[in-house]
Design a protein around this motif. Structure first.
Motif, PDB file in Angstrom:
ATOM      1  N   CYS A  18       0.853  -1.183   0.000  1.00 60.71           N
ATOM      2  CA  CYS A  18       0.000   0.000   0.000  1.00 60.71           C
ATOM      3  C   CYS A  18       0.892   1.237   0.000  1.00 60.71           C
ATOM      4  N   GLY A  45      -4.317  -8.970   5.018  1.00 62.34           N
ATOM      5  CA  GLY A  45      -3.672  -7.936   5.836  1.00 62.34           C
ATOM      6  C   GLY A  45      -3.956  -6.557   5.284  1.00 62.34           C
ATOM      7  N   GLU A  46      -2.953  -5.702   5.310  1.00 65.51           N
ATOM      8  CA  GLU A  46      -3.138  -4.307   4.927  1.00 65.51           C
ATOM      9  C   GLU A  46      -3.785  -4.095   3.559  1.00 65.51           C
ATOM     10  N   GLN A  49      -7.398  -4.640   3.725  1.00 61.10           N
ATOM     11  CA  GLN A  49      -8.014  -3.659   4.626  1.00 61.10           C
ATOM     12  C   GLN A  49      -8.245  -2.327   3.915  1.00 61.10           C
ATOM     13  N   ASN A  50      -7.317  -1.970   3.050  1.00 59.62           N
ATOM     14  CA  ASN A  50      -7.337  -0.614   2.492  1.00 59.62           C
ATOM     15  C   ASN A  50      -7.870  -0.488   1.081  1.00 59.62           C
TER      16      ASN A  50
ATOM     17  N   LYS B 198      -9.749  -3.526  12.129  1.00 57.74           N
ATOM     18  CA  LYS B 198      -8.418  -3.606  12.750  1.00 57.74           C
ATOM     19  C   LYS B 198      -8.511  -3.923  14.241  1.00 57.74           C
ATOM     20  N   ASP B 223     -14.678   1.392   9.589  1.00 57.88           N
ATOM     21  CA  ASP B 223     -13.929   0.690   8.545  1.00 57.88           C
ATOM     22  C   ASP B 223     -14.779  -0.396   7.883  1.00 57.88           C
TER      23      ASP B 223
END
Lengths: 79, 326
Positions: A18, A45-46, A49-50, B198, B223
């Motif tokens: 990211c 993971g990231e 999530q993003n 998270k 989120d």
């Protein structure tokens, strides 16, 4: 998930961090016509999530999400 | 920058100021943002920039004035987001203030009063933002700036639980939150929400992929709502977590949460009544956190009940949602 949507293009973003992964997805989407579908592969993971949040915020639609071994496969329709 | 504002020096000096009759009342200065520097006769002039936001037009004009009046041609961004023009000779105060006024720029304030609110970017342009922190800061500045209190009273607005404005160390802080609700019908079990969370508040059901939501872990960041491809997670309501009694400085204190989901329109009431309570119960020179310790939180909460009842009590939790674990 019901029957699979056919993708017009595919982009493997596994191993891409990211926010480069999002930028790459965005550039690829820019090359498509509205309504066309891009298949994306994203790490857990990231990235997962993003990236979907950002894709939605750019006005695209996430049609399908498949959880595979350690990564995700997404079908994104250009908005 | 030291914070030696010239409070309580009760002296009046006569100076030669062109076009004025030469009186500078140092007691008047304490209401203004004129901060004594180490250097003789020189002061930092703190501008009033709620939320740290300035139009570029104004910034250009301020820049010209700073260039004209700062003996060292420097400005400093204060820790509370306001621009300070450094090295200003006190004999130039009148002229500088008049010129600032012409461009619509006010001088800030030090001392025992409601200070200029600080704020993050908020929902206007920050993707994480849940509340319009900039609009709130502007409103609070217009309504409450300079109101007398027993000691300094700092307010701030954070747009999300990342809390960049640091509500946990503020006399009175507001942090944006969103309450998520889940709609089973629309859910495809894609599991993105469980990945996006998270806080581990959402677990994906091993078979259906649908969320199992643990309300105790949720911090209301939204989120899940942002990540959900099918709008299955939606915002039920937006609001502010209200925190009181924090401070930094020599003896830092962490604030306590006194309300959740206070709606925007109740923020002025909350500040108004809190300042009222502080003025009625606080001792001179005592920060509100210490007043709360001395007088008791319950006393404050009883007083605030008419306002806080439009939100949820601080220990409130969102009901468990999603599919059952087994």
């Amino acid at each position: 998930m019901t029957e699979e949507t056919k993708a017009n293009a595919s982009l493997d973003l596994r191993g891409v961090v990211c926010p480069i992964n999002f930028v790459k997805a965005k550039l690829k989407l820019d090359m498509l016509e509205t309504g066309e579908v891009l298949e994306l592969m994203l790490d857990s993971g990231e990235p997962i999530q993003n990236v979907p949040k950002s894709i939605k915020e750019e006005g695209h639609k996430i049609l399908e999400v498949k959880k595979l071994d350690g990564y995700f496969s997404l079908k994104v329709q250009k908005g | 920058m030291t914070d030696h504002f010239i409070e309580d020096k009760s002296n009046k000096v006569t100076v030669d100021v062109e076009g004025h009759d030469g009186k500078v009342d140092f007691n008047d200065l304490k209401t203004g943002g004129f901060i004594k520097q180490r250097q003789k006769d020189l002061f930092a002039v703190r501008l009033r920039c709620p939320g740290g936001r300035l139009s570029t037009d104004k910034l250009v004009e301020i820049s010209k004035l700073a260039h004209k009046y700062s003996k060292k041609s420097v400005v400093h961004f204060s820790f509370r987001q306001s621009l300070e023009i450094l090295y200003v000779d006190y004999k130039d105060f009148h002229e500088l203030v008049a010129e600032l006024k012409k461009i619509g720029q006010e001088v800030a304030s030090c001392g025992p009063r409601v200070r200029v609110p600080t704020a993050c970017g908020g929902c206007e342009y920050n993707p994480n933002g849940l509340t319009d922190t900039q609009a709130m800061a502007k409103m609070v500045d217009e309504k409450f700036f300079g109101t007398r209190t027993p000691h300094k009273f700092k307010t701030c607005f954070s747009g999300c639980p990342i809390d960049c404005a640091r509500t946990k160390e503020m006399d009175y802080g507001f942090q944006g939150v969103v309450e998520p609700v889940w709609d089973e019908e629309a859910c495809t079990g894609c599991t993105i929400c469980s990945e996006a969370c998270k806080e581990d508040a959402i677990e994906a059901h091993p078979v259906s992929g649908k969320p199992i939501f643990d309300p105790m872990k949720c911090i209301y960041c939204g989120d899940c709502i942002r990540a959900c491809p099918t709008e299955t997670w939606k915002a039920k309501r937006y609001g502010h977590i209200v925190r009181i009694g924090g401070k930094h400085g020599r003896h830092p204190m962490e604030s306590v949460e006194v309300c959740k989901f206070l709606p925007d329109e109740k923020v002025p009431d909350a500040i108004h009544k809190t300042v009222e309570w502080y003025n009625a119960n606080g001792k001179r020179g005592e920060r509100i956190g210490n007043t709360l310790k001395r007088v008791g939180l319950t006393h404050y909460l009883d007083y605030m009940e008419p306002v806080f009842k439009s939100g949820s009590p601080a220990d409130w939790v969102v009901p468990a949602q999603g599919v059952k674990k087994d």
